[in-house]
Write a protein that holds these residues in place. Structure first.
Motif, PDB file in Angstrom:
ATOM      1  N   LEU A  80       0.786  -1.231   0.000  1.00 24.00           N
ATOM      2  CA  LEU A  80       0.000   0.000   0.000  1.00 24.00           C
ATOM      3  C   LEU A  80       0.825   1.292   0.000  1.00 24.00           C
ATOM      4  O   LEU A  80       0.252   2.375  -0.166  1.00 24.00           O
ATOM      5  N   LYS A  81       2.129   1.211   0.184  1.00 27.03           N
ATOM      6  CA  LYS A  81       2.922   2.442   0.221  1.00 27.03           C
ATOM      7  C   LYS A  81       2.844   3.157  -1.132  1.00 27.03           C
ATOM      8  O   LYS A  81       2.671   2.513  -2.182  1.00 27.03           O
ATOM      9  N   PRO A  82       2.961   4.475  -1.143  1.00 23.80           N
ATOM     10  CA  PRO A  82       2.842   5.229  -2.402  1.00 23.80           C
ATOM     11  C   PRO A  82       4.007   4.930  -3.356  1.00 23.80           C
ATOM     12  O   PRO A  82       5.145   5.275  -3.067  1.00 23.80           O
ATOM     13  N   LYS A  83       3.684   4.265  -4.459  1.00 24.25           N
ATOM     14  CA  LYS A  83       4.709   3.927  -5.459  1.00 24.25           C
ATOM     15  C   LYS A  83       4.554   4.764  -6.723  1.00 24.25           C
ATOM     16  O   LYS A  83       5.513   5.045  -7.428  1.00 24.25           O
ATOM     17  N   GLU A  84       3.317   5.130  -7.025  1.00 23.17           N
ATOM     18  CA  GLU A  84       3.030   5.960  -8.193  1.00 23.17           C
ATOM     19  C   GLU A  84       1.753   6.735  -7.917  1.00 23.17           C
ATOM     20  O   GLU A  84       0.969   6.372  -7.046  1.00 23.17           O
ATOM     21  N   MET A  85       1.574   7.815  -8.663  1.00 26.61           N
ATOM     22  CA  MET A  85       0.405   8.661  -8.458  1.00 26.61           C
ATOM     23  C   MET A  85      -0.391   8.759  -9.750  1.00 26.61           C
ATOM     24  O   MET A  85       0.148   9.170 -10.788  1.00 26.61           O
ATOM     25  N   ALA A  86      -1.664   8.361  -9.684  1.00 26.87           N
ATOM     26  CA  ALA A  86      -2.529   8.511 -10.855  1.00 26.87           C
ATOM     27  C   ALA A  86      -2.810   9.979 -11.098  1.00 26.87           C
ATOM     28  O   ALA A  86      -3.000  10.412 -12.237  1.00 26.87           O
ATOM     29  N   SER A  87      -2.831  10.766 -10.022  1.00 22.23           N
ATOM     30  CA  SER A  87      -3.069  12.209 -10.116  1.00 22.23           C
ATOM     31  C   SER A  87      -2.271  12.922  -9.044  1.00 22.23           C
ATOM     32  O   SER A  87      -2.172  12.443  -7.911  1.00 22.23           O
ATOM     33  N   TRP A  88      -1.714  14.090  -9.434  1.00 22.07           N
ATOM     34  CA  TRP A  88      -0.986  14.908  -8.476  1.00 22.07           C
ATOM     35  C   TRP A  88      -1.839  16.093  -8.034  1.00 22.07           C
ATOM     36  O   TRP A  88      -1.299  17.098  -7.560  1.00 22.07           O
ATOM     37  N   ALA A  89      -3.136  15.949  -8.192  1.00 22.85           N
ATOM     38  CA  ALA A  89      -4.038  16.997  -7.709  1.00 22.85           C
ATOM     39  C   ALA A  89      -3.847  17.173  -6.203  1.00 22.85           C
ATOM     40  O   ALA A  89      -3.487  16.226  -5.496  1.00 22.85           O
ATOM     41  N   ARG A  90      -4.111  18.385  -5.714  1.00 18.98           N
ATOM     42  CA  ARG A  90      -3.840  18.700  -4.312  1.00 18.98           C
ATOM     43  C   ARG A  90      -4.551  17.735  -3.368  1.00 18.98           C
ATOM     44  O   ARG A  90      -3.960  17.264  -2.387  1.00 18.98           O
ATOM     45  N   ASP A  91      -5.812  17.428  -3.655  1.00 18.66           N
ATOM     46  CA  ASP A  91      -6.566  16.525  -2.772  1.00 18.66           C
ATOM     47  C   ASP A  91      -5.924  15.141  -2.707  1.00 18.66           C
ATOM     48  O   ASP A  91      -5.866  14.521  -1.643  1.00 18.66           O
ATOM     49  N   ALA A  92      -5.438  14.652  -3.864  1.00 18.37           N
ATOM     50  CA  ALA A  92      -4.807  13.331  -3.899  1.00 18.37           C
ATOM     51  C   ALA A  92      -3.505  13.332  -3.092  1.00 18.37           C
ATOM     52  O   ALA A  92      -3.215  12.371  -2.367  1.00 18.37           O
ATOM     53  N   VAL A  93      -2.747  14.418  -3.198  1.00 21.40           N
ATOM     54  CA  VAL A  93      -1.487  14.509  -2.463  1.00 21.40           C
ATOM     55  C   VAL A  93      -1.743  14.636  -0.958  1.00 21.40           C
ATOM     56  O   VAL A  93      -1.063  14.016  -0.143  1.00 21.40           O
ATOM     57  N   LEU A  94      -2.760  15.420  -0.592  1.00 14.84           N
ATOM     58  CA  LEU A  94      -3.097  15.576   0.829  1.00 14.84           C
ATOM     59  C   LEU A  94      -3.524  14.246   1.437  1.00 14.84           C
ATOM     60  O   LEU A  94      -3.258  13.976   2.614  1.00 14.84           O
ATOM     61  N   LYS A  95      -4.199  13.407   0.639  1.00 13.48           N
ATOM     62  CA  LYS A  95      -4.592  12.086   1.131  1.00 13.48           C
ATOM     63  C   LYS A  95      -3.357  11.229   1.426  1.00 13.48           C
ATOM     64  O   LYS A  95      -3.317  10.491   2.417  1.00 13.48           O
ATOM     65  N   VAL A  96      -2.348  11.330   0.571  1.00  7.89           N
ATOM     66  CA  VAL A  96      -1.106  10.581   0.815  1.00  7.89           C
ATOM     67  C   VAL A  96      -0.458  11.067   2.108  1.00  7.89           C
ATOM     68  O   VAL A  96       0.016  10.261   2.919  1.00  7.89           O
ATOM     69  N   PHE A  97      -0.444  12.383   2.316  1.00  6.01           N
ATOM     70  CA  PHE A  97       0.119  12.925   3.559  1.00  6.01           C
ATOM     71  C   PHE A  97      -0.593  12.330   4.773  1.00  6.01           C
ATOM     72  O   PHE A  97       0.039  11.931   5.758  1.00  6.01           O
ATOM     73  N   ALA A  98      -1.926  12.285   4.712  1.00  2.55           N
ATOM     74  CA  ALA A  98      -2.713  11.757   5.827  1.00  2.55           C
ATOM     75  C   ALA A  98      -2.444  10.269   6.035  1.00  2.55           C
ATOM     76  O   ALA A  98      -2.301   9.805   7.171  1.00  2.55           O
ATOM     77  N   ASP A  99      -2.382   9.518   4.937  1.00  2.00           N
ATOM     78  CA  ASP A  99      -2.104   8.079   5.037  1.00  2.00           C
ATOM     79  C   ASP A  99      -0.734   7.829   5.658  1.00  2.00           C
ATOM     80  O   ASP A  99      -0.574   6.943   6.511  1.00  2.00           O
TER      81      ASP A  99
END
Length: 287
Positions: free
Chosen positions: A89-108
């Motif tokens: 589950l660790k972040p290996k790639e990003m389907a989108s670099w939209a702010r909301d998607a990045v903020l979700k990674v920060f929270a995870d």
């Protein structure tokens, strides 16, 4: 107290040895010292109780050692499961670099960090308990590798978060107040590019540093055009041509509510050489 009792018994023995040759009544002494030693004596009873207590303590210690050994096995299983989930589950790639998607990674990642800290605390406390019982220091397989991998991932994403926080603070500034301070954006781009270069030089680059490098390159490429977007000589029609005509910003965006973030949201267009030429011509027309 045991030594004092021994002295009393020694004197009692001497008294009884010489009493028959005298008129001394030893019945009171004999009665009072009857329970000090011998069959059913208080010290005999205490010693038997202490021996039983020590045996019980040793049995409980052995039971606790077994419990600790079982807990070591359980923790190793928890570490293995944690590592499997992290790997999947660790972040290996990003389907989108939209702010909301990045903020979700920060929270995870914050959740992963908290869970790892709890797991690490459990292993530390268990190792201390094993040491207290004279047991060998337990081995937690894979924990160090897991800590290293999560640590490196957090380091990369923390760097991105710091950059985004700095850019976000600038983005909230209104353009009229900011447009004569373009050096601030240039400083941000230069400082962060140095950090990214240092990361690459240390061999720590990953998808995050790659993304950050791309964003900084876009910002640097857009800076020449942004300088001509000062617009101090622009009339309303010039702003409409630039903001809505070229940058495709909403009609609600006008000079009075224009923010730095509106330009930063269109970095790719601002980086195009054709737009630079257009803004230069627009500036000349306005003048």
């Amino acid at each position: 107290k045991k030594a004092l009792s021994d002295q009393c018994l020694e004197k009692k023995t001497m008294l009884l040895a010489h009493a028959p040759m005298s008129s001394i009544d030893t019945s009171e002494v004999t009665a009072k010292l009857a329970n000090v030693n011998g069959e059913g004596g208080r010290w005999d009873t205490l010693e038997i109780a202490m021996e039983a207590f020590n045996e019980m303590i040793e049995e409980q210690k052995e039971q606790l050692k077994t419990v600790l050994e079982e807990r070591v096995m359980e923790l190793n299983q928890e570490i293995e499961k944690f590592a499997q989930r992290w790997s999947a589950l660790k972040p290996k790639e990003m389907a989108s670099w939209a702010r909301d998607a990045v903020l979700k990674v920060f929270a995870d990642l914050a959740g992963w960090k908290e869970s790892l800290e709890k797991l690490t605390t459990s292993t530390t406390e268990l190792a201390e308990s094993c040491g207290n019982f004279g047991m060998a220091n337990p081995s937690f397989l894979g924990l160090e590798q897991l800590q290293d991998d999560i640590g490196k991932t957090l380091e990369s994403w923390d760097m991105l978060q710091a950059y985004m926080d700095e850019i976000q603070a600038v983005s909230e500034t209104d353009w009229i107040s900011f447009r004569n301070n373009m050096g601030a954006l240039q400083d941000i781009a230069g400082n962060w590019m140095e950090k990214v270069k240092a990361t690459y030089a240390a061999g720590k680059h990953d998808l995050v540093t790659k993304r950050l490098k791309e964003e900084l390159e876009k910002l640097k490429s857009a800076l020449p055009c942004l300088k001509f977007c000062n617009g101090s000589d622009f009339k309303e029609e010039h702003w409409v041509e630039l903001l809505q005509g070229k940058l495709l910003l909403p009609k609600s965006v006008r000079l009075e509510n224009l923010k730095v973030g509106d330009f930063l949201s269109a970095l790719e267009k601002l980086a195009e050489p054709s737009l630079l030429q257009f803004v230069k011509q627009l500036q000349a027309r306005a003048q």
